[in-house]
Write a protein that holds these residues in place. Structure first.
Motif, PDB file in Angstrom:
ATOM      1  N   ILE A 246     -13.241  18.944  -5.617  1.00 29.72           N
ATOM      2  CA  ILE A 246     -13.207  17.570  -6.137  1.00 29.72           C
ATOM      3  C   ILE A 246     -12.951  16.581  -5.003  1.00 29.72           C
ATOM      4  CG2 ILE A 246     -12.074  15.969  -7.708  1.00 29.72           C
ATOM      5  CD1 ILE A 246     -13.755  18.136  -9.079  1.00 29.72           C
ATOM      6  N   ILE A 247     -11.996  16.916  -4.147  1.00 27.23           N
ATOM      7  CA  ILE A 247     -11.697  16.027  -3.016  1.00 27.23           C
ATOM      8  C   ILE A 247     -12.899  15.926  -2.093  1.00 27.23           C
ATOM      9  CG2 ILE A 247     -10.268  15.737  -0.946  1.00 27.23           C
ATOM     10  CD1 ILE A 247      -7.953  16.960  -2.485  1.00 27.23           C
ATOM     11  N   TYR A 248     -13.558  17.057  -1.867  1.00 23.37           N
ATOM     12  CA  TYR A 248     -14.764  17.059  -1.030  1.00 23.37           C
ATOM     13  C   TYR A 248     -15.825  16.127  -1.605  1.00 23.37           C
ATOM     14  CZ  TYR A 248     -19.449  18.640   0.226  1.00 23.37           C
ATOM     15  OH  TYR A 248     -20.771  18.678   0.582  1.00 23.37           O
ATOM     16  N   LEU A 249     -16.037  16.177  -2.920  1.00 20.15           N
ATOM     17  CA  LEU A 249     -17.053  15.327  -3.556  1.00 20.15           C
ATOM     18  C   LEU A 249     -16.695  13.842  -3.427  1.00 20.15           C
ATOM     19  CD1 LEU A 249     -17.904  17.320  -6.819  1.00 20.15           C
ATOM     20  CD2 LEU A 249     -19.247  17.162  -4.709  1.00 20.15           C
ATOM     21  N   ILE A 250     -15.418  13.529  -3.565  1.00 23.44           N
ATOM     22  CA  ILE A 250     -14.975  12.139  -3.414  1.00 23.44           C
ATOM     23  C   ILE A 250     -15.289  11.646  -2.002  1.00 23.44           C
ATOM     24  CG2 ILE A 250     -12.969  10.604  -3.330  1.00 23.44           C
ATOM     25  CD1 ILE A 250     -11.711  12.370  -5.528  1.00 23.44           C
ATOM     26  N   LEU A 251     -14.984  12.496  -1.006  1.00 22.15           N
ATOM     27  CA  LEU A 251     -15.250  12.127   0.384  1.00 22.15           C
ATOM     28  C   LEU A 251     -16.746  11.986   0.647  1.00 22.15           C
ATOM     29  CD1 LEU A 251     -12.730  14.476   2.251  1.00 22.15           C
ATOM     30  CD2 LEU A 251     -12.563  11.997   2.027  1.00 22.15           C
ATOM     31  N   LYS A 252     -17.513  12.887   0.118  1.00 23.26           N
ATOM     32  CA  LYS A 252     -18.946  12.904   0.415  1.00 23.26           C
ATOM     33  C   LYS A 252     -19.684  11.719  -0.180  1.00 23.26           C
ATOM     34  CE  LYS A 252     -23.154  15.661   0.173  1.00 23.26           C
ATOM     35  NZ  LYS A 252     -23.760  16.981  -0.145  1.00 23.26           N
ATOM     36  N   PHE A 253     -19.362  11.358  -1.398  1.00 22.45           N
ATOM     37  CA  PHE A 253     -20.183  10.372  -2.100  1.00 22.45           C
ATOM     38  C   PHE A 253     -19.634   8.950  -2.081  1.00 22.45           C
ATOM     39  CE2 PHE A 253     -21.567  14.423  -4.014  1.00 22.45           C
ATOM     40  CZ  PHE A 253     -22.928  14.324  -3.734  1.00 22.45           C
ATOM     41  N   SER A 254     -18.446   8.769  -1.551  1.00 23.34           N
ATOM     42  CA  SER A 254     -17.917   7.410  -1.453  1.00 23.34           C
ATOM     43  C   SER A 254     -18.679   6.619  -0.383  1.00 23.34           C
ATOM     44  CB  SER A 254     -16.435   7.442  -1.100  1.00 23.34           C
ATOM     45  OG  SER A 254     -15.952   6.133  -0.921  1.00 23.34           O
ATOM     46  N   LYS A 255     -18.990   5.370  -0.666  1.00 24.07           N
ATOM     47  CA  LYS A 255     -19.719   4.506   0.274  1.00 24.07           C
ATOM     48  C   LYS A 255     -18.836   3.398   0.846  1.00 24.07           C
ATOM     49  CE  LYS A 255     -23.488   6.763  -0.651  1.00 24.07           C
ATOM     50  NZ  LYS A 255     -24.044   7.716   0.343  1.00 24.07           N
ATOM     51  N   ASN A 256     -17.609   3.333   0.356  1.00 26.76           N
ATOM     52  CA  ASN A 256     -16.691   2.295   0.804  1.00 26.76           C
ATOM     53  C   ASN A 256     -15.993   2.752   2.093  1.00 26.76           C
ATOM     54  OD1 ASN A 256     -14.220   0.747   1.128  1.00 26.76           O
ATOM     55  ND2 ASN A 256     -14.627  -0.079  -0.920  1.00 26.76           N
ATOM     56  N   LYS A 257     -16.325   2.127   3.208  1.00 25.82           N
ATOM     57  CA  LYS A 257     -15.813   2.580   4.507  1.00 25.82           C
ATOM     58  C   LYS A 257     -14.305   2.426   4.637  1.00 25.82           C
ATOM     59  CE  LYS A 257     -20.173   1.478   6.802  1.00 25.82           C
ATOM     60  NZ  LYS A 257     -20.842   0.599   7.813  1.00 25.82           N
ATOM     61  N   SER A 258     -13.778   1.333   4.136  1.00 29.90           N
ATOM     62  CA  SER A 258     -12.333   1.128   4.242  1.00 29.90           C
ATOM     63  C   SER A 258     -11.579   2.159   3.401  1.00 29.90           C
ATOM     64  CB  SER A 258     -11.952  -0.290   3.814  1.00 29.90           C
ATOM     65  OG  SER A 258     -12.328  -0.537   2.476  1.00 29.90           O
ATOM     66  N   PHE A 259     -12.135   2.478   2.218  1.00 25.97           N
ATOM     67  CA  PHE A 259     -11.534   3.516   1.382  1.00 25.97           C
ATOM     68  C   PHE A 259     -11.587   4.863   2.092  1.00 25.97           C
ATOM     69  CE2 PHE A 259     -12.411   7.106  -1.448  1.00 25.97           C
ATOM     70  CZ  PHE A 259     -11.204   7.179  -2.130  1.00 25.97           C
ATOM     71  N   LEU A 260     -12.743   5.183   2.672  1.00 29.16           N
ATOM     72  CA  LEU A 260     -12.903   6.462   3.356  1.00 29.16           C
ATOM     73  C   LEU A 260     -11.903   6.612   4.498  1.00 29.16           C
ATOM     74  CD1 LEU A 260     -16.793   6.868   3.512  1.00 29.16           C
ATOM     75  CD2 LEU A 260     -15.178   8.414   2.386  1.00 29.16           C
ATOM     76  N   LYS A 261     -11.789   5.567   5.286  1.00 30.63           N
ATOM     77  CA  LYS A 261     -10.881   5.633   6.428  1.00 30.63           C
ATOM     78  C   LYS A 261      -9.450   5.900   5.975  1.00 30.63           C
ATOM     79  CE  LYS A 261      -9.726   3.289  10.737  1.00 30.63           C
ATOM     80  NZ  LYS A 261     -10.147   2.246  11.693  1.00 30.63           N
ATOM     81  N   SER A 262      -8.995   5.192   4.951  1.00 32.76           N
ATOM     82  CA  SER A 262      -7.623   5.354   4.476  1.00 32.76           C
ATOM     83  C   SER A 262      -7.437   6.695   3.756  1.00 32.76           C
ATOM     84  CB  SER A 262      -7.232   4.196   3.553  1.00 32.76           C
ATOM     85  OG  SER A 262      -8.060   4.159   2.414  1.00 32.76           O
ATOM     86  N   TYR A 263      -8.483   7.140   3.024  1.00 31.04           N
ATOM     87  CA  TYR A 263      -8.360   8.388   2.263  1.00 31.04           C
ATOM     88  C   TYR A 263      -8.339   9.598   3.194  1.00 31.04           C
ATOM     89  CZ  TYR A 263      -8.880  11.520  -1.739  1.00 31.04           C
ATOM     90  OH  TYR A 263      -8.678  12.478  -2.709  1.00 31.04           O
TER      91      TYR A 263
END
Length: 321
Positions: free
Chosen positions: A259-276
């Motif tokens: 589930i965490i992998y899918l969240i990382l893979k499909f998120s397009k929000n760069k600021s969210f990705l960096k913080s997550y």
């Protein structure tokens, strides 16, 4: 001396027992072109520096002996001195084991202009047990970028001692984070973004695994954290352009759930990705390297094929007192 075609960077620090074998393995190379060796001694304290000085009488050998340890910047500073068409890196606790290594790799890069680097297989020598194994299981082929996914079938990470780089593909001015030009998995990825890798399935270097190195001396948890941290930095360097690839790379290193992998893979929000990504790293560090103590109890390996296996691991966890 004629203008060299290749610069061989030798990195040494307290390698008094292995330095000569390393540099001699380079000097023994048979080539139809001139090459230079530049030794970068990172302020050794065991007498290595005195041995280095003896080799500077050889016309194609130069040395930079630092008075103070560069604290991880030795290679980055060395790269600034490269002014040849190609360059290679050898840490002097390892060595080359084929006198035709350089000639073979230069010939390949001269005839494959789409390739940014060339590499070959390496023999891992486990010093404590005297056992050996080959570093990579892959056929001779050209690996292109971007791969369908980061798995052994499409993407490999040859050992640093095996690589020959096309110098024009390295642009230090465009790199924001120096680790991209110096840390092995980051350099590998960076050069893939510049062209293809021509891989030769032949052992031409030896990696002495001592379990005392900057990486090999870490615990398995520390190694996973270090690798994942570098992958996060690669992702950030490229502004998450390759996130769909690197998210799997990152998730595999930390054994994250699907589930965490899918969240990382499909998120397009760069600021969210960096913080997550950073939150995941911080949580892992706290749990396995800080406030929590994890002790493996049992591990089951189920072979699925020659190159795949299913691993079940049980461990107890408790908060550190």
């Amino acid at each position: 001396m004629d203008t060299p075609l290749v610069t061989v960077i030798l990195l040494t620090f307290n390698h008094i027992n292995t330095f000569e074998k390393a540099i001699n393995s380079v000097l023994e190379q048979k080539t139809n072109f001139p090459f230079q060796i530049i030794v970068y001694d990172d302020a050794s304290t065991d007498g290595t520096s005195e041995i280095v000085k003896k080799y500077t009488d050889i016309p194609n050998v130069k040395a930079v002996i630092r008075e103070e340890n560069a604290h991880g910047k030795n290679l980055y500073l060395a790269l600034k001195d490269v002014n040849t068409k190609y360059y290679a890196i050898l840490e002097t606790d390892d060595y080359w084991c084929d006198e035709n290594k350089l000639q073979t790799q230069v010939d390949i890069l001269e005839n494959n202009l789409d390739c940014s680097f060339c590499a070959h297989n390496t023999l891992v020598n486990y010093v404590k047990t005297n056992k050996t194994k080959e570093y990579i299981t892959a056929p001779t082929k050209k690996f292109t970028f971007p791969p369908k996914k980061i798995t052994k079938s499409y993407y490999i990470e040859p050992h640093t001692s095996s690589r020959l780089y096309r110098s024009e593909c390295l642009n230090l001015d465009e790199i924001k984070n120096p680790i991209i030009a110096t840390y092995d998995i980051a350099v590998n990825f960076y050069f893939f973004t510049k062209g293809s890798l021509y891989y030769i399935d032949k052992v031409m270097s030896v990696y002495n695994y001592t379990a005392k190195g900057v990486y090999s001396g870490l615990s398995s948890f520390e190694q996973r954290y270090k690798s994942a941290s570098v992958i996060h930095q690669i992702n950030d360097e490229f502004d998450y352009k390759y996130n769909s690839l690197l998210s799997r790379f990152f998730s595999t290193r930390l054994n994250l759930n699907f589930i965490i992998y899918l969240i990382l893979k499909f998120s397009k929000n760069k600021s969210f990705l960096k913080s997550y990504y950073q939150k995941i790293l911080d949580t892992y560090k706290k749990r396995y390297l800080g406030d929590w103590f994890a002790k493996p109890v049992a591990k089951i390996n189920i072979p699925l094929s020659k190159h795949k296996r299913l691993v079940f691991e049980c461990r107890t966890e408790r908060e550190r007192s």
